[in-house]
Design a protein around this motif. Structure first.
Motif, PDB file in Angstrom:
ATOM      1  N   ALA A   6       0.858  -1.190   0.000  1.00  0.00           N
ATOM      2  CA  ALA A   6       0.000   0.000   0.000  1.00  0.00           C
ATOM      3  C   ALA A   6       0.891   1.236   0.000  1.00  0.00           C
ATOM      4  O   ALA A   6       1.595   1.508   0.979  1.00  0.00           O
ATOM      5  N   HIS A   7       0.862   1.973  -1.096  1.00  0.00           N
ATOM      6  CA  HIS A   7       1.746   3.120  -1.336  1.00  0.00           C
ATOM      7  C   HIS A   7       1.325   4.308  -0.471  1.00  0.00           C
ATOM      8  O   HIS A   7       0.224   4.834  -0.628  1.00  0.00           O
ATOM      9  N   ARG A   8       2.211   4.674   0.465  1.00  0.00           N
ATOM     10  CA  ARG A   8       1.907   5.713   1.462  1.00  0.00           C
ATOM     11  C   ARG A   8       0.644   5.337   2.248  1.00  0.00           C
ATOM     12  O   ARG A   8      -0.148   6.198   2.643  1.00  0.00           O
ATOM     13  N   GLY A   9       0.447   4.050   2.440  1.00  0.00           N
ATOM     14  CA  GLY A   9      -0.803   3.532   2.983  1.00  0.00           C
ATOM     15  C   GLY A   9      -1.802   3.401   1.847  1.00  0.00           C
ATOM     16  O   GLY A   9      -1.423   3.318   0.683  1.00  0.00           O
ATOM     17  N   SER A  10      -3.070   3.383   2.188  1.00  0.00           N
ATOM     18  CA  SER A  10      -4.114   3.319   1.141  1.00  0.00           C
ATOM     19  C   SER A  10      -4.370   4.733   0.632  1.00  0.00           C
ATOM     20  O   SER A  10      -5.435   5.318   0.854  1.00  0.00           O
ATOM     21  N   ALA A  11      -3.363   5.272  -0.067  1.00  0.00           N
ATOM     22  CA  ALA A  11      -3.353   6.713  -0.375  1.00  0.00           C
ATOM     23  C   ALA A  11      -4.408   7.136  -1.398  1.00  0.00           C
ATOM     24  O   ALA A  11      -4.667   8.326  -1.562  1.00  0.00           O
ATOM     25  N   GLY A  29      -6.044  -6.143   3.765  1.00  0.00           N
ATOM     26  CA  GLY A  29      -5.221  -7.332   3.557  1.00  0.00           C
ATOM     27  C   GLY A  29      -3.960  -7.135   2.740  1.00  0.00           C
ATOM     28  O   GLY A  29      -3.448  -8.098   2.143  1.00  0.00           O
ATOM     29  N   ALA A  30      -3.428  -5.912   2.712  1.00  0.00           N
ATOM     30  CA  ALA A  30      -2.163  -5.673   1.989  1.00  0.00           C
ATOM     31  C   ALA A  30      -1.032  -6.484   2.623  1.00  0.00           C
ATOM     32  O   ALA A  30      -1.057  -6.773   3.822  1.00  0.00           O
ATOM     33  N   ASP A  31      -0.056  -6.853   1.807  1.00  0.00           N
ATOM     34  CA  ASP A  31       1.118  -7.589   2.308  1.00  0.00           C
ATOM     35  C   ASP A  31       2.101  -6.658   3.011  1.00  0.00           C
ATOM     36  O   ASP A  31       2.860  -7.082   3.878  1.00  0.00           O
ATOM     37  N   GLY A  32       2.102  -5.393   2.579  1.00  0.00           N
ATOM     38  CA  GLY A  32       3.048  -4.439   3.143  1.00  0.00           C
ATOM     39  C   GLY A  32       2.582  -3.019   2.933  1.00  0.00           C
ATOM     40  O   GLY A  32       1.596  -2.766   2.238  1.00  0.00           O
ATOM     41  N   ILE A  33       3.302  -2.093   3.551  1.00  0.00           N
ATOM     42  CA  ILE A  33       3.039  -0.674   3.306  1.00  0.00           C
ATOM     43  C   ILE A  33       4.347   0.007   2.912  1.00  0.00           C
ATOM     44  O   ILE A  33       5.433  -0.435   3.287  1.00  0.00           O
ATOM     45  N   GLU A  34       4.191   1.069   2.143  1.00  0.00           N
ATOM     46  CA  GLU A  34       5.335   1.907   1.742  1.00  0.00           C
ATOM     47  C   GLU A  34       5.142   3.247   2.422  1.00  0.00           C
ATOM     48  O   GLU A  34       4.024   3.764   2.508  1.00  0.00           O
ATOM     49  N   LEU A  35       6.235   3.800   2.972  1.00  0.00           N
ATOM     50  CA  LEU A  35       6.169   5.109   3.622  1.00  0.00           C
ATOM     51  C   LEU A  35       7.482   5.848   3.401  1.00  0.00           C
ATOM     52  O   LEU A  35       8.491   5.248   3.021  1.00  0.00           O
ATOM     53  N   ASP A  36       7.447   7.158   3.601  1.00  0.00           N
ATOM     54  CA  ASP A  36       8.598   8.015   3.317  1.00  0.00           C
ATOM     55  C   ASP A  36       9.081   8.671   4.596  1.00  0.00           C
ATOM     56  O   ASP A  36       8.266   9.108   5.415  1.00  0.00           O
ATOM     57  N   GLU A 100       3.204  -5.225  15.717  1.00  0.00           N
ATOM     58  CA  GLU A 100       2.132  -6.161  16.119  1.00  0.00           C
ATOM     59  C   GLU A 100       1.355  -6.697  14.914  1.00  0.00           C
ATOM     60  O   GLU A 100       0.427  -7.480  15.081  1.00  0.00           O
ATOM     61  N   THR A 101       1.710  -6.265  13.710  1.00  0.00           N
ATOM     62  CA  THR A 101       1.050  -6.763  12.491  1.00  0.00           C
ATOM     63  C   THR A 101       1.995  -7.751  11.802  1.00  0.00           C
ATOM     64  O   THR A 101       3.112  -7.982  12.267  1.00  0.00           O
ATOM     65  N   SER A 102       1.558  -8.292  10.674  1.00  0.00           N
ATOM     66  CA  SER A 102       2.432  -9.180   9.884  1.00  0.00           C
ATOM     67  C   SER A 102       2.963  -8.459   8.648  1.00  0.00           C
ATOM     68  O   SER A 102       3.533  -9.078   7.756  1.00  0.00           O
ATOM     69  N   LEU A 103       2.765  -7.146   8.579  1.00  0.00           N
ATOM     70  CA  LEU A 103       3.127  -6.356   7.393  1.00  0.00           C
ATOM     71  C   LEU A 103       4.632  -6.320   7.128  1.00  0.00           C
ATOM     72  O   LEU A 103       5.448  -6.328   8.044  1.00  0.00           O
ATOM     73  N   LEU A 104       4.965  -6.206   5.848  1.00  0.00           N
ATOM     74  CA  LEU A 104       6.300  -5.798   5.428  1.00  0.00           C
ATOM     75  C   LEU A 104       6.301  -4.268   5.369  1.00  0.00           C
ATOM     76  O   LEU A 104       5.247  -3.660   5.134  1.00  0.00           O
ATOM     77  N   PHE A 105       7.482  -3.668   5.554  1.00  0.00           N
ATOM     78  CA  PHE A 105       7.579  -2.203   5.546  1.00  0.00           C
ATOM     79  C   PHE A 105       8.649  -1.755   4.558  1.00  0.00           C
ATOM     80  O   PHE A 105       9.819  -2.087   4.728  1.00  0.00           O
ATOM     81  N   ASN A 106       8.209  -1.034   3.539  1.00  0.00           N
ATOM     82  CA  ASN A 106       9.177  -0.407   2.635  1.00  0.00           C
ATOM     83  C   ASN A 106       9.347   1.038   3.098  1.00  0.00           C
ATOM     84  O   ASN A 106       8.420   1.842   3.029  1.00  0.00           O
ATOM     85  N   ILE A 107      10.538   1.338   3.614  1.00  0.00           N
ATOM     86  CA  ILE A 107      10.825   2.690   4.117  1.00  0.00           C
ATOM     87  C   ILE A 107      11.664   3.414   3.079  1.00  0.00           C
ATOM     88  O   ILE A 107      12.809   3.042   2.822  1.00  0.00           O
ATOM     89  N   GLU A 108      11.057   4.422   2.455  1.00  0.00           N
ATOM     90  CA  GLU A 108      11.798   5.206   1.458  1.00  0.00           C
ATOM     91  C   GLU A 108      12.455   6.405   2.128  1.00  0.00           C
ATOM     92  O   GLU A 108      11.775   7.226   2.761  1.00  0.00           O
ATOM     93  N   ARG A 135      11.745  -7.588   8.256  1.00  0.00           N
ATOM     94  CA  ARG A 135      10.464  -7.179   7.652  1.00  0.00           C
ATOM     95  C   ARG A 135      10.554  -5.823   6.969  1.00  0.00           C
ATOM     96  O   ARG A 135       9.537  -5.287   6.514  1.00  0.00           O
ATOM     97  N   VAL A 136      11.768  -5.279   6.905  1.00  0.00           N
ATOM     98  CA  VAL A 136      11.948  -3.926   6.361  1.00  0.00           C
ATOM     99  C   VAL A 136      12.782  -3.955   5.085  1.00  0.00           C
ATOM    100  O   VAL A 136      13.728  -4.724   4.963  1.00  0.00           O
ATOM    101  N   ILE A 137      12.383  -3.117   4.137  1.00  0.00           N
ATOM    102  CA  ILE A 137      13.162  -2.848   2.926  1.00  0.00           C
ATOM    103  C   ILE A 137      13.436  -1.347   2.928  1.00  0.00           C
ATOM    104  O   ILE A 137      12.506  -0.550   3.107  1.00  0.00           O
TER     105      ILE A 137
END
Length: 239
Positions: A6-11, A29-36, A100-108, A135-137
């Motif tokens: 989810a790009h910047r969450g459900s942007a 049900g996203a696999d991960g979120i992307e944030l900046d 506490e979630t199972s999400l992957l995190f893409n940190i830009e 869990r982080v990229i």
């Protein structure tokens, strides 16, 4: 199976880079979120995309010129006024919740236009504090920053963001010890994905919002996509 970030969450449906947007991504049900991430004047790692607050908040000015306390007073609900007040979160706040979630995190890391001294170190420190290295990229258009991240934290995956078509990007990525390519989606086709995979690189294009683009990316076998509409992407993928 292609992972949906989810790009910047459900942007597409919620104010970008806010807790409400990230929580919606888990809800659908996203696999991960992307944030900046960027740094405030007093050195706090905050989650915001633009180098200024003008577009996404009711304030004006450069992120680097605000203390965190000043930034926190702004409302980042952007074009989704129906959600009331949405403060700019800190990375610490997001990771504390995300643990506490199972999400992957893409940190830009948003450090192409402005050099934020210590951004890599502080971001890595927070990821380690919450024990989320696996869990982080990390990603950035600033590839030197990605080389620095790999040097400081070789266990955390790094990915190269870029817009234009590159000559043999899989070879270039190896020189920086990156493990993924995050290209602008028009530069991606099946051959590109096959070559990247042959060099043990993941491919996660951005930003895929139209159905036909999503279908093409799934057919090309990409490892992940970044989308403002994770719910739509999940439905199409699972069909």
């Amino acid at each position: 199976m292609t992972k949906i970030f989810a790009h910047r969450g459900s942007a597409g449906t919620y104010p970008e880079n806010t807790m409400i947007s990230f929580k919606e991504a888990t809800h659908v049900g996203a696999d991960g979120i992307e944030l900046d991430v960027q740094l405030t004047k007093d050195g706090t790692v905050v989650v915001i995309h633009d180098e200024t607050v003008d577009r996404t908040t009711d304030g004006k000015g450069w992120v680097k010129d605000f203390t965190y306390r000043q930034l926190r007073r702004l409302n980042a609900n952007y074009k989704f006024k129906q959600y009331g007040s949405c403060p700019i979160p800190t990375l610490e706040e997001v990771l504390e919740w995300g643990k506490e979630t199972s999400l992957l995190f893409n940190i830009e890391l948003k450090n192409s236009l402005i050099f934020y001294e210590g951004l890599e170190e502080k971001t890595i420190e927070l990821v380690r504090f919450f024990g989320m290295e696996d869990r982080v990229i990390f990603s950035s258009f600033n590839h030197e920053s990605m080389a620095t991240c790999h040097q400081l934290a070789p266990a955390i995956e790094t990915a190269l963001l870029y817009m234009e078509k590159l000559h043999k990007p899989w070879q270039y990525a190896k020189t920086l010890h990156a493990s993924a390519l995050h290209p602008y989606h028009p530069t991606v086709d099946r051959y590109f994905v096959e070559m990247a995979h042959r060099h043990q690189l993941s491919v996660r294009p951005f930003t895929i919002n139209k159905e036909e683009q999503m279908k093409k990316m799934f057919a090309d076998g990409v490892d992940g996509i970044f989308t403002d509409f994770p719910e739509k992407a999940i439905r199409l993928r699972d069909q």
